[in-house]
Design an enzyme around this catalytic site. Structure first.
Site, PDB file in Angstrom:
ATOM      1  N   HIS A   1       0.878  -1.173   0.000  1.00 19.40           N
ATOM      2  CA  HIS A   1       0.000   0.000   0.000  1.00 19.40           C
ATOM      3  C   HIS A   1       0.909   1.214   0.000  1.00 19.40           C
ATOM      4  O   HIS A   1       2.003   1.189   0.591  1.00 19.40           O
ATOM      5  CB  HIS A   1      -0.889   0.021   1.244  1.00 19.40           C
ATOM      6  CG  HIS A   1      -1.540   1.359   1.481  1.00 19.40           C
ATOM      7  ND1 HIS A   1      -2.582   1.829   0.700  1.00 19.40           N
ATOM      8  CD2 HIS A   1      -1.272   2.330   2.393  1.00 19.40           C
ATOM      9  CE1 HIS A   1      -2.938   3.019   1.130  1.00 19.40           C
ATOM     10  NE2 HIS A   1      -2.159   3.356   2.153  1.00 19.40           N
TER      11      HIS A   1
ATOM     12  N   CYS B   1      -4.603   1.755  -4.734  1.00 24.27           N
ATOM     13  CA  CYS B   1      -3.982   2.866  -4.020  1.00 24.27           C
ATOM     14  C   CYS B   1      -2.694   3.343  -4.684  1.00 24.27           C
ATOM     15  O   CYS B   1      -2.378   4.542  -4.663  1.00 24.27           O
ATOM     16  CB  CYS B   1      -3.698   2.454  -2.579  1.00 24.27           C
ATOM     17  SG  CYS B   1      -2.645   0.977  -2.443  1.00 24.27           S
TER      18      CYS B   1
END
Length: 220
Positions: free
Chosen positions: A47, A121
């Site tokens: 992430h 993301c």
């Protein structure tokens, strides 16, 4: 004397003030401990959030047609294990202009459009970096998604589309009509598998009080 001025300027660029812009920093997190082994092969499940003017911004999934862009304290995104920070460059945009910029981007990144392979993301942070400084994020951060796109036909649908059943809460929101329409929105059908939380960007167990979703700029 000249050296001291350079150090002072470098320090100011990282403090996130209103004056002379801000450093643009990519904060990378591990989604799984397996990354400790995969990282050395240039792979991993990561992430990332992008830090500008003292706040970190990311993109998360939920089932509603509203902003999936959120802000957290730098290097403290709940639910993930912080790995490293990479300074990408510097933007001359002040904090007020950047706020307008990120709210405009929130219009393009609704939570119900999140896709593990094609719009995750890391795609968001790459897009922000390209628009701010004309430079992409390092390729290894999102390499697994790129490989998945090449052979998506081999991936189960549950890996291709994931979402979190979580209604975003907008802080400092004054637009009553927007909030009312958001509260009554009907979530789309989810294809997530509840026993695989590592595939979610924001898991239901995340500390949601530490996450503030960015309210998108109203369409005029």
């Amino acid at each position: 004397m000249g050296t001291e001025k350079k150090k002072e300027k470098a320090s100011n660029s990282n403090c996130g003030g209103d004056g002379d812009g801000s450093a643009v920093v990519l904060n990378v997190y591990d989604l799984t401990p397996i990354n400790n082994y995969m990282y050395w092969f240039g792979l991993g499940i990561f992430h990332s959030g992008i830090q500008v003017h003292g706040k970190e911004y990311g993109f998360g999934a939920h089932d509603f047609p509203a902003s999936g862009v959120f802000e957290v304290e730098p290097r403290n995104c709940p639910g993930f294990i912080y790995r490293t920070s990479i300074t990408l460059g510097h933007t001359n945009m002040n904090s007020s202009d950047f706020r307008t910029f990120i709210e405009n981007m929130a219009c393009e990144y609704h939570g119900d459009t999140y896709h593990l392979i094609s719009k995750n993301c890391n795609h968001f942070t790459d897009d922000v970096s390209l628009r701010l400084i004309g430079k992409p994020i390092p390729g290894w951060v999102n390499r697994l998604a790129k490989l998945g796109a090449l052979c998506s036909c081999l991936l189960p649908e549950s890996l291709q589309v994931t979402s979190v059943k979580q209604l975003p809460e907008y802080h400092e929101c004054s637009d009553d009509e927007f909030v009312e329409s958001l509260s009554t929105a009907t979530p789309r059908e989810s294809t997530e598998i509840d026993d695989e939380p590592e595939k979610h960007l924001l898991s239901p167990s995340s500390r949601t009080e530490d996450v503030t979703f960015i309210k998108e700029t109203p369409v005029k």
